[in-house]
Motif scaffolding. Structure first.
Motif, mmCIF file in Angstrom:
data_model
loop_
_atom_site.group_PDB
_atom_site.id
_atom_site.type_symbol
_atom_site.label_atom_id
_atom_site.label_comp_id
_atom_site.label_asym_id
_atom_site.label_seq_id
_atom_site.Cartn_x
_atom_site.Cartn_y
_atom_site.Cartn_z
ATOM 1 N N ASN A 11 3.125 -55.272 -0.637
ATOM 2 C CA ASN A 11 4.024 -54.499 0.207
ATOM 3 C C ASN A 11 3.988 -54.751 1.671
ATOM 4 O O ASN A 11 4.186 -54.050 2.668
ATOM 5 C CB ASN A 11 3.410 -52.954 -0.040
ATOM 6 C CG ASN A 11 2.025 -52.896 0.358
ATOM 7 O OD1 ASN A 11 1.293 -53.840 0.584
ATOM 8 N ND2 ASN A 11 1.657 -51.836 0.441
ATOM 9 N N HIS A 14 6.802 -53.382 4.125
ATOM 10 C CA HIS A 14 6.375 -51.964 4.500
ATOM 11 C C HIS A 14 5.555 -52.264 5.832
ATOM 12 O O HIS A 14 5.857 -51.436 6.948
ATOM 13 C CB HIS A 14 5.660 -51.316 3.457
ATOM 14 C CG HIS A 14 4.859 -49.968 4.220
ATOM 15 N ND1 HIS A 14 5.643 -48.671 4.429
ATOM 16 C CD2 HIS A 14 3.633 -49.706 4.403
ATOM 17 C CE1 HIS A 14 4.657 -47.927 5.116
ATOM 18 N NE2 HIS A 14 3.547 -48.552 4.946
ATOM 19 N N TYR A 15 4.591 -52.865 5.813
ATOM 20 C CA TYR A 15 3.845 -53.046 7.119
ATOM 21 C C TYR A 15 4.580 -53.773 8.272
ATOM 22 O O TYR A 15 4.430 -53.298 9.439
ATOM 23 C CB TYR A 15 2.627 -53.846 6.959
ATOM 24 C CG TYR A 15 1.660 -53.400 5.913
ATOM 25 C CD1 TYR A 15 0.662 -52.446 6.439
ATOM 26 C CD2 TYR A 15 1.404 -53.903 4.670
ATOM 27 C CE1 TYR A 15 -0.144 -52.024 5.427
ATOM 28 C CE2 TYR A 15 0.407 -53.481 3.787
ATOM 29 C CZ TYR A 15 -0.241 -52.428 4.365
ATOM 30 O OH TYR A 15 -1.396 -51.849 3.611
ATOM 31 N N ASP A 17 7.924 -53.395 8.635
ATOM 32 C CA ASP A 17 8.800 -52.189 9.082
ATOM 33 C C ASP A 17 8.120 -51.252 9.832
ATOM 34 O O ASP A 17 8.788 -50.772 10.708
ATOM 35 C CB ASP A 17 9.389 -51.772 7.612
ATOM 36 C CG ASP A 17 10.470 -52.319 7.032
ATOM 37 O OD1 ASP A 17 10.897 -53.549 7.687
ATOM 38 O OD2 ASP A 17 10.817 -52.151 5.952
ATOM 39 N N GLN A 18 7.015 -50.985 9.228
ATOM 40 C CA GLN A 18 6.158 -49.901 10.335
ATOM 41 C C GLN A 18 5.977 -50.420 11.534
ATOM 42 O O GLN A 18 5.824 -49.679 12.540
ATOM 43 C CB GLN A 18 4.718 -49.527 9.666
ATOM 44 C CG GLN A 18 4.052 -48.362 9.821
ATOM 45 C CD GLN A 18 4.932 -47.092 9.940
ATOM 46 O OE1 GLN A 18 5.789 -46.505 8.935
ATOM 47 N NE2 GLN A 18 4.912 -46.456 11.256
ATOM 48 N N ALA A 19 5.504 -51.502 11.518
ATOM 49 C CA ALA A 19 4.901 -52.132 13.122
ATOM 50 C C ALA A 19 6.237 -52.218 13.933
ATOM 51 O O ALA A 19 6.062 -51.813 14.933
ATOM 52 C CB ALA A 19 4.551 -53.675 12.667
ATOM 53 N N ARG A 20 7.483 -52.466 13.340
ATOM 54 C CA ARG A 20 8.500 -52.385 14.194
ATOM 55 C C ARG A 20 9.048 -51.079 14.721
ATOM 56 O O ARG A 20 9.346 -50.908 15.892
ATOM 57 C CB ARG A 20 10.096 -53.085 13.293
ATOM 58 C CG ARG A 20 9.930 -54.394 13.112
ATOM 59 C CD ARG A 20 11.335 -54.866 12.338
ATOM 60 N NE ARG A 20 11.221 -56.396 12.460
ATOM 61 C CZ ARG A 20 11.612 -57.072 11.260
ATOM 62 N NH1 ARG A 20 11.967 -56.253 10.280
ATOM 63 N NH2 ARG A 20 11.513 -58.350 11.354
ATOM 64 N N LYS A 21 8.859 -50.110 13.802
ATOM 65 C CA LYS A 21 8.886 -48.941 14.068
ATOM 66 C C LYS A 21 7.972 -48.143 15.138
ATOM 67 O O LYS A 21 8.366 -47.658 16.182
ATOM 68 C CB LYS A 21 8.974 -47.649 12.858
ATOM 69 C CG LYS A 21 9.120 -46.279 12.995
ATOM 70 C CD LYS A 21 9.019 -45.593 11.747
ATOM 71 C CE LYS A 21 9.047 -44.079 11.902
ATOM 72 N NZ LYS A 21 7.730 -43.411 12.508
ATOM 73 N N ASN A 22 6.682 -48.595 15.252
ATOM 74 C CA ASN A 22 5.752 -48.025 15.952
ATOM 75 C C ASN A 22 6.033 -48.827 17.354
ATOM 76 O O ASN A 22 5.769 -48.350 18.279
ATOM 77 C CB ASN A 22 4.258 -48.617 15.413
ATOM 78 C CG ASN A 22 3.810 -47.808 14.287
ATOM 79 O OD1 ASN A 22 4.305 -46.625 14.215
ATOM 80 N ND2 ASN A 22 2.848 -48.258 13.601
ATOM 81 N N GLU A 25 8.699 -47.034 18.922
ATOM 82 C CA GLU A 25 8.561 -45.855 19.551
ATOM 83 C C GLU A 25 7.676 -46.177 20.759
ATOM 84 O O GLU A 25 7.851 -45.235 21.882
ATOM 85 C CB GLU A 25 7.427 -45.073 18.480
ATOM 86 C CG GLU A 25 8.468 -44.620 17.435
ATOM 87 C CD GLU A 25 7.227 -43.724 16.391
ATOM 88 O OE1 GLU A 25 6.264 -43.673 16.538
ATOM 89 O OE2 GLU A 25 8.155 -43.445 15.328
ATOM 90 N N ASP A 127 -3.066 -48.785 12.583
ATOM 91 C CA ASP A 127 -1.712 -48.910 12.224
ATOM 92 C C ASP A 127 -1.106 -50.056 13.207
ATOM 93 O O ASP A 127 -1.443 -50.285 14.315
ATOM 94 C CB ASP A 127 -0.822 -47.741 12.602
ATOM 95 C CG ASP A 127 -1.132 -46.496 11.406
ATOM 96 O OD1 ASP A 127 -1.691 -46.912 10.451
ATOM 97 O OD2 ASP A 127 -0.940 -45.481 11.895
ATOM 98 N N LYS A 128 -0.199 -50.813 12.620
ATOM 99 C CA LYS A 128 0.189 -51.921 13.448
ATOM 100 C C LYS A 128 1.398 -51.626 14.384
ATOM 101 O O LYS A 128 2.102 -50.731 14.349
ATOM 102 C CB LYS A 128 0.965 -52.906 12.418
ATOM 103 C CG LYS A 128 0.302 -53.550 11.140
ATOM 104 C CD LYS A 128 -0.805 -54.305 11.235
ATOM 105 C CE LYS A 128 -1.560 -54.530 10.141
ATOM 106 N NZ LYS A 128 -3.031 -54.746 10.238
#
Length: 141
Positions: A11, A14-15, A17-22, A25, A127-128
């Motif tokens: 996965n 997912h990591y 994508d989450q890092a990009r989102k974080n 933000e 969280d990344k």
């Protein structure tokens, strides 16, 4: 059999994508901090602070060993670390923390926002790509 190469978990996307989102933000928050007159930039778009209480003791200059009270929060205001009295060598902390307290006076309380690029970035068990919020009191130099 099926040969798998590399060390990424199944996965990993997912990591990423989450890092990009974080990080996105964090960039949005730091854009807002740049417009907010209550916060002062130490490094534009990467490191901001607000003095919550003025100090009246010695001013922190190039000294690297300090005693602090601090609380480090994630973007959801969940407490990651809290210390009521801790002596630290600033040369062994993340850059945002070390630079964020420069110029403080003993007794001063600051709120510091640290961009992921001055914190742990994506190289962390947290969280990344998250920014950090620190509330710190300089107790001694």
């Amino acid at each position: 059999g099926d040969i798998r190469c590399g060390f990424f978990p199944d996965n990993y996307k997912h990591y990423i994508d989450q890092a990009r989102k974080n990080i996105s933000e964090a960039n949005a928050l730091f854009d807002n901090l740049a417009k907010n007159k209550e916060y002062y930039p130490i490094v534009e778009s990467k490191l901001y602070y607000k003095t919550l209480k003025e100090g009246n003791g010695q001013k922190l200059g190039d000294q690297t060993v300090v005693t602090l009270k601090y609380q480090i929060m994630d973007p959801n205001d969940d407490c990651l670390v809290t210390e009521s009295k801790k002596t630290l060598d600033l040369s062994k902390t993340i850059p945002g923390f070390a630079h964020g307290i420069k110029g403080m006076r003993i007794g001063e309380i600051r709120e510091i926002f640290i961009h992921p690029s001055f914190a742990y970035g994506v190289y962390t068990l947290l969280d990344k790509g998250i920014y950090l919020k620190v509330k710190v009191t300089l107790l001694d130099i």
